[in-house]
Enzyme design. Structure first.
Site, PDB file in Angstrom:
ATOM      1  N   ARG A  94     -21.808  12.811  14.738  1.00 11.32           N
ATOM      2  CA  ARG A  94     -22.553  11.838  13.934  1.00 11.32           C
ATOM      3  C   ARG A  94     -22.538  10.440  14.534  1.00 11.32           C
ATOM      4  NH1 ARG A  94     -22.151  13.275   7.514  1.00 11.32           N
ATOM      5  NH2 ARG A  94     -22.826  15.444   7.718  1.00 11.32           N
ATOM      6  N   ASP A 100     -22.682   4.149  -5.188  1.00 12.97           N
ATOM      7  CA  ASP A 100     -22.227   4.854  -3.995  1.00 12.97           C
ATOM      8  C   ASP A 100     -21.677   3.806  -3.032  1.00 12.97           C
ATOM      9  OD1 ASP A 100     -22.879   7.913  -2.954  1.00 12.97           O
ATOM     10  OD2 ASP A 100     -22.536   6.520  -1.306  1.00 12.97           O
TER      11      ASP A 100
END
Length: 270
Positions: free
Chosen positions: A35, A139
């Site tokens: 990633r 979040d």
């Protein structure tokens, strides 16, 4: 680019734990490597060691937030774990609240928040819930919150939403936007989003009547799980409903809870 070495892996994952409580075992090294690699190449850095130094520095130019975004998995869809929404509907039909505050504490792209909004809007139309209801989605990832605020999703993410409900609450895209749907303005008017780090003190949010904390505890080690859950539950009214992922097992917390169903609990008076 050289492979992600032990030292850089410890630096990067140690920083993730320090900043937001994310716990990465050795088995997650391939995920971290894959990633971050495209981002490192895009920045023109020499490798993982240089990237670790960048995000740990005082002048990271926002790169630490980018790293958090990249290393947080946000796979979700509308009405995930439908038994929880069925239970919530039964509770609300039985109690008929005139006002209701809901917190989607790990809201990701907003699928959970808007699923709940669809349910509450339909219950309001049938007279089971008053008009004064609201949903807060939070979040740690700025990227997913920006997406959630737009309320635009691929149709496949709404595969468990009935055609009638889709027609009531969504607009279908045409032309270049074909295959996408957007939440209608009346629904979006009940939902807002904001950034919250669950590993830091939480102030000024609650109290809430319903809290979802689903499929996020897997990122934390046991002591952090307990601290996060108790911190979140402090924002829930006594008697309020609390949901975690059904696969996450027993709730790791000190707050007294009554088990209602797998992953579903009622907060008891202390």
């Amino acid at each position: 680019m050289n492979p992600l070495c032990d030292r850089s892996y410890r630096q990067i994952t140690g920083l993730m734990y320090e900043v937001c409580g994310l716990s990465f075992s050795e088995s997650k090294r391939p995920l971290v490597s894959s990633r971050l690699a495209p981002r490192i190449q895009r920045l023109g850095l020499a490798g993982y060691e240089a990237y670790a130094a960048l995000i740990a520095g005082d002048d990271d130019q926002g790169e630490l937030q980018v790293a958090i975004d990249l290393l947080t998995t946000n796979e979700t869809y509308f009405f995930r774990e439908p038994a929880h929404f069925d239970l919530l509907e039964r509770e609300l039909v039985a109690t008929r609240p005139q006002s209701l505050a809901v917190w989607s504490a790990a809201s990701s792209f907003g699928d959970e928040a808007y699923s709940t909004a669809m349910l509450l809007a339909d219950l309001q139309a049938r007279g089971h819930v008053g008009a004064a209801w609201s949903i807060l989605g939070t979040d740690i990832s700025d990227r997913v919150l920006r997406s959630a605020a737009q309320g635009i999703y691929p149709e496949d993410r709404l595969r468990h939403v009935s055609p009638e409900r889709l027609k009531r609450h969504c607009l279908r895209g045409e032309g270049d936007a074909e295959g996408l749907v957007q939440m209608k303005d009346p629904l979006r008017g009940h939902v807002r989003f904001g950034q919250v780090n669950l590993c830091q003190p939480i102030t000024g949010l609650g109290p809430f009547d319903v809290v979802f904390l689903r499929n996020v505890l897997i990122y934390f080690d046991p002591p952090t799980k307990i601290a996060v859950v108790d911190r979140v539950l402090a924002q829930l009214r006594p008697g309020g409903l609390f949901f975690i992922g059904t696969a996450e097992g027993r709730v790791p917390c000190r707050t007294p809870l009554q088990v209602m169903a797998p992953g579903a609990f009622r907060k008891l008076d202390a």
